[in-house]
Design a protein around this motif. Sequence first.
Motif, PDB file in Angstrom:
ATOM      1  N   PRO A 288       1.005  -1.286  -0.023  1.00 34.64           N
ATOM      2  CA  PRO A 288      -0.332   0.063  -0.020  1.00 34.64           C
ATOM      3  C   PRO A 288       0.706   1.151   0.076  1.00 34.64           C
ATOM      4  N   MET A 289       2.317   1.243   0.097  1.00 32.05           N
ATOM      5  CA  MET A 289       2.965   2.222   0.487  1.00 32.05           C
ATOM      6  C   MET A 289       3.563   2.894  -1.379  1.00 32.05           C
ATOM      7  N   LEU A 290       3.137   2.021  -2.417  1.00 31.23           N
ATOM      8  CA  LEU A 290       3.561   2.360  -3.499  1.00 31.23           C
ATOM      9  C   LEU A 290       2.455   3.133  -4.315  1.00 31.23           C
ATOM     10  N   PRO A 291       2.678   3.830  -5.242  1.00 27.14           N
ATOM     11  CA  PRO A 291       1.830   4.625  -5.913  1.00 27.14           C
ATOM     12  C   PRO A 291       1.158   3.780  -7.000  1.00 27.14           C
ATOM     13  N   GLU A 292       1.912   2.478  -7.428  1.00 28.08           N
ATOM     14  CA  GLU A 292       1.128   1.604  -8.065  1.00 28.08           C
ATOM     15  C   GLU A 292       2.144   0.080  -8.014  1.00 28.08           C
ATOM     16  N   CYS A 305       6.416   3.713  -9.926  1.00 32.23           N
ATOM     17  CA  CYS A 305       7.122   3.856  -8.826  1.00 32.23           C
ATOM     18  C   CYS A 305       8.433   4.642  -9.027  1.00 32.23           C
ATOM     19  N   ARG A 306       9.017   4.271 -10.197  1.00 30.78           N
ATOM     20  CA  ARG A 306      10.249   5.034 -10.571  1.00 30.78           C
ATOM     21  C   ARG A 306      10.212   6.443 -10.710  1.00 30.78           C
ATOM     22  N   ARG A 307       8.998   6.798 -11.379  1.00 27.42           N
ATOM     23  CA  ARG A 307       8.536   8.133 -11.807  1.00 27.42           C
ATOM     24  C   ARG A 307       8.440   8.941 -10.394  1.00 27.42           C
ATOM     25  N   GLU A 308       7.577   8.435  -9.488  1.00 29.25           N
ATOM     26  CA  GLU A 308       7.419   8.933  -8.307  1.00 29.25           C
ATOM     27  C   GLU A 308       8.619   9.316  -7.456  1.00 29.25           C
ATOM     28  N   LEU A 309       9.508   8.166  -7.419  1.00 28.99           N
ATOM     29  CA  LEU A 309      10.681   8.285  -6.739  1.00 28.99           C
ATOM     30  C   LEU A 309      11.418   9.418  -7.269  1.00 28.99           C
ATOM     31  N   LEU A 310      11.624   9.687  -8.641  1.00 32.29           N
ATOM     32  CA  LEU A 310      12.453  10.810  -9.361  1.00 32.29           C
ATOM     33  C   LEU A 310      11.816  11.910  -9.069  1.00 32.29           C
ATOM     34  N   LYS A 311      10.583  12.172  -8.965  1.00 32.22           N
ATOM     35  CA  LYS A 311      10.057  13.273  -8.625  1.00 32.22           C
ATOM     36  C   LYS A 311      10.273  13.687  -6.918  1.00 32.22           C
ATOM     37  N   ASN A 312       9.925  12.702  -6.305  1.00 34.19           N
ATOM     38  CA  ASN A 312      10.287  13.079  -4.607  1.00 34.19           C
ATOM     39  C   ASN A 312      11.689  13.531  -4.411  1.00 34.19           C
ATOM     40  N   ASP A 347      30.717  11.575 -12.541  1.00 32.99           N
ATOM     41  CA  ASP A 347      30.599  11.599 -13.942  1.00 32.99           C
ATOM     42  C   ASP A 347      30.550  10.504 -14.926  1.00 32.99           C
ATOM     43  N   SER A 348      31.735   9.673 -14.750  1.00 33.98           N
ATOM     44  CA  SER A 348      32.121   8.705 -15.347  1.00 33.98           C
ATOM     45  C   SER A 348      31.470   7.350 -15.381  1.00 33.98           C
ATOM     46  N   LEU A 349      30.173   7.441 -14.465  1.00 36.10           N
ATOM     47  CA  LEU A 349      29.452   6.298 -14.190  1.00 36.10           C
ATOM     48  C   LEU A 349      28.096   6.324 -14.881  1.00 36.10           C
ATOM     49  N   GLY A 350      27.435   7.484 -15.200  1.00 42.48           N
ATOM     50  CA  GLY A 350      26.179   7.400 -16.331  1.00 42.48           C
ATOM     51  C   GLY A 350      25.120   6.799 -15.623  1.00 42.48           C
ATOM     52  N   ALA A 351      25.050   7.161 -14.243  1.00 46.61           N
ATOM     53  CA  ALA A 351      23.924   6.755 -13.124  1.00 46.61           C
ATOM     54  C   ALA A 351      23.530   7.623 -12.411  1.00 46.61           C
ATOM     55  N   LYS A 352      22.188   7.590 -12.049  1.00 43.98           N
ATOM     56  CA  LYS A 352      21.828   8.512 -10.868  1.00 43.98           C
ATOM     57  C   LYS A 352      21.990   7.644  -9.557  1.00 43.98           C
ATOM     58  N   PHE A 353      21.948   8.344  -8.336  1.00 39.50           N
ATOM     59  CA  PHE A 353      22.051   7.614  -7.042  1.00 39.50           C
ATOM     60  C   PHE A 353      21.060   8.083  -6.078  1.00 39.50           C
ATOM     61  N   ILE A 354      20.423   7.398  -5.224  1.00 44.62           N
ATOM     62  CA  ILE A 354      19.677   7.954  -3.980  1.00 44.62           C
ATOM     63  C   ILE A 354      20.008   7.066  -2.907  1.00 44.62           C
ATOM     64  N   PHE A 355      20.471   7.814  -1.820  1.00 47.88           N
ATOM     65  CA  PHE A 355      20.888   7.255  -0.716  1.00 47.88           C
ATOM     66  C   PHE A 355      19.636   7.502   0.384  1.00 47.88           C
ATOM     67  N   LEU A 356      19.335   6.601   1.352  1.00 48.28           N
ATOM     68  CA  LEU A 356      18.254   6.846   2.502  1.00 48.28           C
ATOM     69  C   LEU A 356      19.150   6.362   3.803  1.00 48.28           C
ATOM     70  N   GLY A 357      19.137   7.057   4.664  1.00 48.68           N
ATOM     71  CA  GLY A 357      19.854   6.420   5.805  1.00 48.68           C
ATOM     72  C   GLY A 357      19.947   7.339   7.034  1.00 48.68           C
ATOM     73  N   HIS A 390      10.308   2.019   0.864  1.00 44.83           N
ATOM     74  CA  HIS A 390       9.452   1.057  -0.119  1.00 44.83           C
ATOM     75  C   HIS A 390       9.511   1.627  -1.430  1.00 44.83           C
ATOM     76  N   LEU A 391       9.700   2.800  -1.602  1.00 42.20           N
ATOM     77  CA  LEU A 391       9.526   3.597  -2.887  1.00 42.20           C
ATOM     78  C   LEU A 391      10.967   3.335  -3.558  1.00 42.20           C
ATOM     79  N   LEU A 392      12.126   3.328  -2.909  1.00 42.45           N
ATOM     80  CA  LEU A 392      13.330   3.181  -3.360  1.00 42.45           C
ATOM     81  C   LEU A 392      13.741   1.831  -3.755  1.00 42.45           C
ATOM     82  N   TYR A 393      13.082   0.888  -2.863  1.00 42.10           N
ATOM     83  CA  TYR A 393      13.121  -0.774  -3.325  1.00 42.10           C
ATOM     84  C   TYR A 393      12.409  -0.672  -4.567  1.00 42.10           C
TER      85      TYR A 393
END
Length: 502
Positions: A288-292, A305-312, A347-357, A390-393
């Motif tokens: 129930p914690m996920l948007p979809e 879920c990915r879009r919601e996470l990126l937005k948040n 810069d050389s990795l070509g990814a985005k990172f999100i840390f929660l903790g 939950h949204l990160l997972y």
Amino acid sequence: MTTQRGPRQNFKEQHLQAQHLTVQHPKVLFAAPEVAPFSKVGGLGDVTGSLPKALLKCGVDVRVVTPLWPGVMQKIKEAGCKISTLSQRVSVTYAWSVADAAVHRVDSDGVPIYFLEGDYYSGDIYPWDLNSRTVRPFAAFCMQALELEKVTGWSPDIFHCHDWTSAFLPCALAWHRHYRGMKQKSVLTLHNVAHQGMFPPGSFFEESGLDPSCFNIGGLEFYGQVNLLKGGIVSAAAVTTVSPRYAWEIQTYESTQALSGVIYAERRKLTGILNGIDIDYWNPATDPMLPECYSAASPAGKTACRRELLKNTNFDPAYEGPLVVCVSRLVEQKGFDIILPALKQLDSLGAKFIFLGSGQRWIEDALRNAAAANKDSLCFVPGYNEPLAHLLYAGGDIYLMPSLFEPCGLSQMIAMRYGTVPVVREVGGLIDTVTDADADGGGNGFTFLTYDTRGMLWSLRRAIERHSNAKAWNKIRLRGMEEDFSWNRPAALYRDLYRSVL
Ligand code: ADP
């Protein structure tokens, strides 16, 4: 030929049957410092919250006792649980005074949980500094757990204890003047041997009532200090670890702070049982914690879920490249000393990172600074946040967990269940759950062995590269989603272990 059975014989048979029943359906009391969802701090709370439910299903008569820490009553109410307060308080003597507690019973999915409310449980769960004064809540709690049957009328066969925080209980069964005659057995689970409950003896023996003669090499003493975990390992009837690999590692590995010798000596009573996760709670199809919601068969919701996470997290919701996520206690164990240097090469990795903790200040500061310097590719959310976890997972592609050591690790299993591919170090429970996608036959993640930034980046880069091949990526992701990480198998193994010690 038929035989007549006299009353005496019948009695004997009934008695035997009763004994047999006890073994078939052992009565087990979990004595735990934290229990999800009421007082979870980390993986230990997840285990004590979900394993009892699985044990109940496989024939164990299980109950849980835990302190009512500040804020827990609120969580119980929020969960909509009915609370009943027992008419009698549970009372022990500790440090020359009465330590008593009100006993509140909550039934959580059929498992009775007793919350003890008393003066000792008015601070933070885990003290930063250990001494004979700050361990009082844990020792008194174990004594109250031993006395609980006097107010509940339910007498366990086995006390199942967890880490140093309830390791006083097996010590009391062995060496306490009031409790050493008790017939019950104890099982001690080692969730993390890095924390041992060590402190200078001070007035501990006078306060606790443990026989001071157990302060020796065969008992609680460890290099001149009290070591509660050591005492528990030596005195429990059986000791388990939360993964088979960890059971092996702690007999040899230096991160046990020299306790490996004791563990090796006690290896005959050591069993490694891989943790499960609560697959009803951690279920992307119903969460129930996920948007979809979504599942392996119908994965579309993961994009929402990915879009919601990126937005948040203030990223562009249309971003389609690899998204690396991490939900963690911010402590050295979790590999931050090799993660932080890698963040200089974002810069050389070509990814985005999100840390929660949340956790150690220097790690929080370093992540905050790295995020400020890399606003386009790195977001750090400090604190403990269950819905965001939950949204990160759900919204991530890659789950980063390069632990220095990892007794089991639940996060990588949760990530796989949510279709997020783990990048992990080959250590402890991570080896028991993750296999490298480039190994023969294919795996469910990416692994590396050498504990350094280069090793981690080698696997992370392989994962990022593979992400660009949708078909290959999907195969890896599906393998993870189809793994059985439920408690069914581990619970049956614990039941068999209980039977074997009775
Ligand atoms: P450990 O018990 O060593 O912390 P585990 O991987 O076994 O590590 O379990 C961690 C559990 O705690 C997981 O359920 C994870 O989602 C949760 N967790 C850790 N940090 C946070 C946080 N900041 N917010 C929400 N949940 C967290």
